[in-house]
Scaffold this active site. Sequence first.
Site, PDB file in Angstrom:
ATOM      1  N   GLU A 226      -9.998   3.291  10.477  1.00 29.41           N
ATOM      2  CA  GLU A 226     -10.463   3.473  11.531  1.00 29.41           C
ATOM      3  C   GLU A 226      -9.763   3.393  12.890  1.00 29.41           C
ATOM      4  O   GLU A 226     -10.336   4.516  13.709  1.00 29.41           O
ATOM      5  CB  GLU A 226     -11.717   2.556  11.643  1.00 29.41           C
TER       6      GLU A 226
ATOM      7  N   ASP B  56       0.914 -10.988   3.192  1.00 25.67           N
ATOM      8  CA  ASP B  56       1.507 -11.777   2.847  1.00 25.67           C
ATOM      9  C   ASP B  56       0.428 -12.247   1.685  1.00 25.67           C
ATOM     10  O   ASP B  56      -0.316 -11.709   1.471  1.00 25.67           O
ATOM     11  CB  ASP B  56       0.967 -13.494   3.572  1.00 25.67           C
TER      12      ASP B  56
END
Length: 535
Positions: A252, A196
């Site tokens: 990750e 957003d």
Amino acid sequence: MKKSAPWYHTTSIYHIYPRSYKDSNGDGIGDIQGIIQKLDYIRDLGFESIWSSPFFASPQADFGYDVADFTSISPEFGSMDDALQLIDEVHKRGMRMIFDLILNHTSDQHAWFKESRSSRDNSRANWYIWRDKPNNWNSMTGGNGWHFAKERGQYYWSSFLPFQPDLNWRNPDVKKAMFDIIRFWLGKGVDGFRLDIFNTIYKDAEFRNNPFTFKLAPTPDDPSGYFQKAKFSQDQPESFELAKELRQVCEEFGDTLTVGEITAKRNIVRKFAGEEKNDGLTLAFDFEMLEFKFTAGYFRRLISDIETHFPPPFMPVYVFSNLDKRRSIHRLGNDMRKAKLLHMLQLTVRGVPCMYYGEEIGMTNLHLPFKTALDPIPHKYTFAPRFVFDLLNVTVNRDEVRTPMQWDSTKHAGFSSAEQTWLPVHPEYGNINVASENLDSASLLNTIRSLMRLRRENPALQTGTLEFLEGLPDEVFGYTRKTETETLLVLLNFGETAKEVRLKFSETAYKLSVGDEAQGESARLNGFGGLILVG
Ligand code: NOJ
Ligand code: CA
């Protein structure tokens, strides 16, 4: 382009507004179990990824874009178990789940903000943006974005609405807390995030006043407006850096889709995607195209500019409707023939297509009065007569594009068994709904289904190069999509009259059409017709 394009560059996204998709428990509000009930529908439609607008804990003052706790679920949508089941069920069907993340702000009901505003020396005193005196910055929704909190005798900054205070990303604790939220959801199996208002996250460190401009209203390529350039309140270099850091955090967990909501010129959007190489956000929306014009010339210019700014290995996103703007069919005068052509372009051009729920059946906007709007934004604008906004073609009351999904012709369009739904169902649901379009082989829904199938079966449509065809008749736009082993030709007639196009292709190579014929060495494109051929 390499064959091993990352999944987030070859995928297709179906955007759900959860409050309006499917109500599973009869309270009139769509919910997570409702989405789960409809996953087979989305898979059969052919979409590979689902993005849901937020369902995190929230007072729902901006219907979930005001988060009170990023790692719990708002009870009207379900529970944490429901959210985990959703991720699992999406994966079982071979699709990916994309959550909506609001990194810029929280709700003013978030425990962090309650603590932060309580005094000047609490442990979260510096988690939001506090100033003794406001500067001249306007919020994105118009008017001053600084709000006084008497507990501290100071002002806090909010980029959007007053109950959505901006987090202070210059505080390392905030950054860590937000990155941990990302890790939390990736750990639960989420495949990516829609981000957003990503370009507002950092503001000028010195809070310099924004300069004057004559510009009245913000535009899709420039947030400046209300007589102010958004120079110091948006698009700061630290935000470009953040995109890269965030990418690292996501990686990750392996390849993760990140798609930014960035209202800015394309050269700025490019900085968020990684200026030199695509090592920032993996994708970004393009907001100009939400205001598309239905002409061959418009799309030629649009795509050409997008290709200039986002050549491989960057990948553009093609989006024509979302939760904030009028639905695409509105720009097409509710003409289903035009909608088929628009989506033929969207699903064959070089980019990730993103479709808003209901767009696949041609759901239209519902005209609703500002005064009784549930959306907070129209209440800021009740001083001006409605027709002014209509003339400007601006969506102020976002309820109008968020009405319940039209599944069938039964009560409330099959969305809910409640007496009353949270927003009214569009009265034309008897004509426009999934069940009836399923039965019509030429419907928009079935056209999109065929296009999606073609897209999945022909790698050229996902990873192929894009080249424009020259010398086509007026109002016809065409291009090729090519890999080493495959060439597809796409011809789109934006005009109302039929056009003859002379091309070399074999009859058997005919792939898919929208009301057209192809034979021998020429193709006849009917008005608003399109053709996909093997070259
Ligand atoms: C953009 C979202 O699309 C919109 O619906 C929301 O109100 C604002 N960001 C604030 O979070
Ligand atoms: Ca419900």
